[in-house]
Motif scaffolding. Structure first.
Motif, mmCIF file in Angstrom:
data_model
loop_
_atom_site.group_PDB
_atom_site.id
_atom_site.type_symbol
_atom_site.label_atom_id
_atom_site.label_comp_id
_atom_site.label_asym_id
_atom_site.label_seq_id
_atom_site.Cartn_x
_atom_site.Cartn_y
_atom_site.Cartn_z
ATOM 1 N N ASP A 1 83.010 81.135 29.395
ATOM 2 C CA ASP A 1 82.047 80.433 30.232
ATOM 3 C C ASP A 1 80.881 81.348 30.625
ATOM 4 O OD1 ASP A 1 81.172 78.163 31.821
ATOM 5 O OD2 ASP A 1 81.796 79.325 33.579
ATOM 6 N N PHE A 2 81.193 82.561 31.044
ATOM 7 C CA PHE A 2 80.173 83.511 31.480
ATOM 8 C C PHE A 2 79.206 83.858 30.352
ATOM 9 C CE2 PHE A 2 78.829 87.975 32.146
ATOM 10 C CZ PHE A 2 78.142 87.830 33.349
ATOM 11 N N MET A 3 79.737 84.098 29.171
ATOM 12 C CA MET A 3 78.888 84.520 28.052
ATOM 13 C C MET A 3 78.037 83.378 27.506
ATOM 14 S SD MET A 3 79.226 87.725 27.994
ATOM 15 C CE MET A 3 78.196 88.047 26.586
ATOM 16 N N ALA A 4 78.367 82.139 27.840
ATOM 17 C CA ALA A 4 77.524 81.016 27.431
ATOM 18 C C ALA A 4 76.120 81.164 28.020
ATOM 19 C CB ALA A 4 78.152 79.697 27.865
ATOM 20 N N ASN A 5 76.011 81.811 29.162
ATOM 21 C CA ASN A 5 74.713 82.056 29.802
ATOM 22 C C ASN A 5 74.031 83.334 29.306
ATOM 23 O OD1 ASN A 5 74.980 79.768 31.473
ATOM 24 N ND2 ASN A 5 76.304 80.932 32.844
ATOM 25 N N HIS A 6 74.707 84.064 28.421
ATOM 26 C CA HIS A 6 74.179 85.327 27.894
ATOM 27 C C HIS A 6 74.360 85.353 26.369
ATOM 28 C CE1 HIS A 6 75.210 86.127 32.110
ATOM 29 N NE2 HIS A 6 74.108 86.865 32.093
ATOM 30 N N PRO A 7 73.647 84.496 25.645
ATOM 31 C CA PRO A 7 73.880 84.366 24.198
ATOM 32 C C PRO A 7 73.577 85.626 23.397
ATOM 33 C CG PRO A 7 71.913 83.164 24.855
ATOM 34 C CD PRO A 7 72.581 83.623 26.118
ATOM 35 N N PHE A 8 72.784 86.546 23.925
ATOM 36 C CA PHE A 8 72.457 87.780 23.203
ATOM 37 C C PHE A 8 73.272 88.971 23.701
ATOM 38 C CE2 PHE A 8 68.693 85.058 23.016
ATOM 39 C CZ PHE A 8 68.653 84.861 21.648
ATOM 40 N N GLY A 9 74.245 88.704 24.556
ATOM 41 C CA GLY A 9 75.106 89.758 25.063
ATOM 42 C C GLY A 9 74.521 90.453 26.272
ATOM 43 N N ILE A 10 75.308 91.364 26.827
ATOM 44 C CA ILE A 10 74.909 92.140 28.005
ATOM 45 C C ILE A 10 75.128 93.613 27.687
ATOM 46 C CG2 ILE A 10 75.391 92.629 30.427
ATOM 47 C CD1 ILE A 10 76.576 89.754 30.559
ATOM 48 N N GLU A 11 74.070 94.394 27.755
ATOM 49 C CA GLU A 11 74.195 95.825 27.510
ATOM 50 C C GLU A 11 74.700 96.487 28.786
ATOM 51 O OE1 GLU A 11 71.472 99.599 26.185
ATOM 52 O OE2 GLU A 11 71.010 97.620 25.359
ATOM 53 N N VAL A 12 75.906 97.044 28.704
ATOM 54 C CA VAL A 12 76.508 97.716 29.848
ATOM 55 C C VAL A 12 76.115 99.187 29.848
ATOM 56 C CG1 VAL A 12 78.697 98.269 30.999
ATOM 57 C CG2 VAL A 12 78.428 96.070 29.826
ATOM 58 N N THR A 13 76.207 99.830 28.697
ATOM 59 C CA THR A 13 75.749 101.207 28.511
ATOM 60 C C THR A 13 75.029 101.260 27.164
ATOM 61 O OG1 THR A 13 77.686 102.032 27.312
ATOM 62 C CG2 THR A 13 77.801 102.083 29.724
ATOM 63 N N SER A 14 74.549 102.426 26.795
ATOM 64 C CA SER A 14 73.848 102.559 25.518
ATOM 65 C C SER A 14 74.776 102.355 24.321
ATOM 66 C CB SER A 14 73.186 103.934 25.420
ATOM 67 O OG SER A 14 74.163 104.954 25.473
ATOM 68 N N PHE A 15 76.084 102.451 24.542
ATOM 69 C CA PHE A 15 77.034 102.299 23.435
ATOM 70 C C PHE A 15 78.038 101.158 23.632
ATOM 71 C CE2 PHE A 15 78.746 105.314 26.468
ATOM 72 C CZ PHE A 15 80.047 104.874 26.632
ATOM 73 N N PHE A 16 77.962 100.435 24.742
ATOM 74 C CA PHE A 16 78.922 99.355 25.025
ATOM 75 C C PHE A 16 78.196 98.113 25.498
ATOM 76 C CE2 PHE A 16 81.703 97.331 28.332
ATOM 77 C CZ PHE A 16 82.556 96.701 27.441
ATOM 78 N N ARG A 17 78.514 96.996 24.862
ATOM 79 C CA ARG A 17 77.948 95.695 25.234
ATOM 80 C C ARG A 17 79.062 94.668 25.371
ATOM 81 N NH1 ARG A 17 73.222 93.434 22.034
ATOM 82 N NH2 ARG A 17 74.915 92.017 21.675
ATOM 83 N N LEU A 18 78.828 93.698 26.228
ATOM 84 C CA LEU A 18 79.672 92.506 26.279
ATOM 85 C C LEU A 18 78.988 91.467 25.401
ATOM 86 C CD1 LEU A 18 80.486 92.329 30.087
ATOM 87 C CD2 LEU A 18 82.038 92.991 28.238
ATOM 88 N N VAL A 19 79.731 90.880 24.486
ATOM 89 C CA VAL A 19 79.197 89.903 23.546
ATOM 90 C C VAL A 19 80.166 88.726 23.442
ATOM 91 C CG1 VAL A 19 77.942 91.617 22.166
ATOM 92 C CG2 VAL A 19 80.299 91.043 21.569
ATOM 93 N N MET A 20 79.725 87.653 22.826
ATOM 94 C CA MET A 20 80.617 86.529 22.542
ATOM 95 C C MET A 20 80.705 86.416 21.027
ATOM 96 S SD MET A 20 82.435 84.069 23.923
ATOM 97 C CE MET A 20 83.652 84.239 22.641
ATOM 98 N N VAL A 21 81.851 86.796 20.493
ATOM 99 C CA VAL A 21 82.081 86.745 19.050
ATOM 100 C C VAL A 21 83.329 85.912 18.804
ATOM 101 C CG1 VAL A 21 82.624 88.097 16.986
ATOM 102 C CG2 VAL A 21 81.050 89.017 18.700
ATOM 103 N N TRP A 22 83.221 84.948 17.896
ATOM 104 C CA TRP A 22 84.371 84.131 17.506
ATOM 105 C C TRP A 22 84.867 84.617 16.153
ATOM 106 C CZ3 TRP A 22 86.580 81.245 21.015
ATOM 107 C CH2 TRP A 22 85.824 80.788 22.091
ATOM 108 N N ASN A 23 86.123 85.058 16.100
ATOM 109 C CA ASN A 23 86.710 85.610 14.884
ATOM 110 C C ASN A 23 87.734 84.632 14.322
ATOM 111 O OD1 ASN A 23 87.844 87.140 12.853
ATOM 112 N ND2 ASN A 23 88.435 88.836 14.179
ATOM 113 N N SER A 24 87.434 84.061 13.168
ATOM 114 C CA SER A 24 88.381 83.123 12.557
ATOM 115 C C SER A 24 89.353 83.842 11.637
ATOM 116 C CB SER A 24 87.628 82.037 11.780
ATOM 117 O OG SER A 24 86.892 82.612 10.721
ATOM 118 N N GLY A 25 89.177 85.147 11.464
ATOM 119 C CA GLY A 25 90.068 85.918 10.607
ATOM 120 C C GLY A 25 90.994 86.805 11.420
ATOM 121 N N VAL A 26 91.323 87.939 10.812
ATOM 122 C CA VAL A 26 92.156 88.933 11.493
ATOM 123 C C VAL A 26 91.284 90.156 11.740
ATOM 124 C CG1 VAL A 26 94.349 88.077 10.592
ATOM 125 C CG2 VAL A 26 93.086 89.756 9.269
#
Length: 161
Positions: free
Chosen positions: A28-53
């Motif tokens: 729900d939260f990431m629906a409002n942030h479609p391009f992700g949130i940069e937390v640090t220069s090397f870590f981001r919160l993103v919304m990725v859907w993985n249909s594989g392994v």
């Protein structure tokens, strides 16, 4: 059921609950942030859907989804049977972690058709694929199982030396 097995089952339940609560919030939260949130220069919160392994391998449609659910469920049942037979807490923690993570991702596949991933690390030398709390529990549990088999198992080569 002994206390070690019970600890592993409780840990699996806690991992499932934490993973699912976090996913409900983050989807729900990431629906409002479609391009992700940069937390640090090397870590981001993103919304990725993985249909594989892992690393998106075996991504596919509905048939793949149900095959992955079936295989994951069979492995989880096997690990659960193993868990009910262990008496060492360390081994039970490893099994409980893998079981909890696997069930968390199975729930995603059933509910969403894919697994929800959020953590994205861009290390200097590589970009790690996005992952979630369930994935962290699986990796932690596998590491515990490896340490147990190498150093604490009665059949380990360390004890033969």
């Amino acid at each position: 059921m002994n206390s070690a097995s019970l600890k592993g089952i409780v840990l699996a339940g806690l991992i499932i609950a934490i993973d699912q609560a976090f996913k409900i919030y983050m989807v729900d939260f990431m629906a409002n942030h479609p391009f992700g949130i940069e937390v640090t220069s090397f870590f981001r919160l993103v919304m990725v859907w993985n249909s594989g392994v892992s690393f998106g391998m075996f991504s596919g449609g509905e048939t793949t989804r149900w095959i992955l659910i079936g295989v994951s469920s069979c492995v989880t049942v096997g690990l659960l049977v193993w868990l009910t037979r262990v008496s060492q807490t360390f081994l039970a923690i490893g099994l409980g972690s893998v079981i909890g993570g696997a069930v968390g991702n199975i729930i995603d596949r059933i509910h969403f058709g894919k697994v929800a991933d959020f953590f994205d690390f861009d290390l200097i030398f590589m970009r790690w694929p996005a992952f979630n709390i369930a994935d962290m529990a699986i990796v932690f549990g596998v590491c515990v199982l490896l340490v147990d088999s190498l150093f604490f198992d009665d059949k380990s080569s360390k004890k033969e030396i």
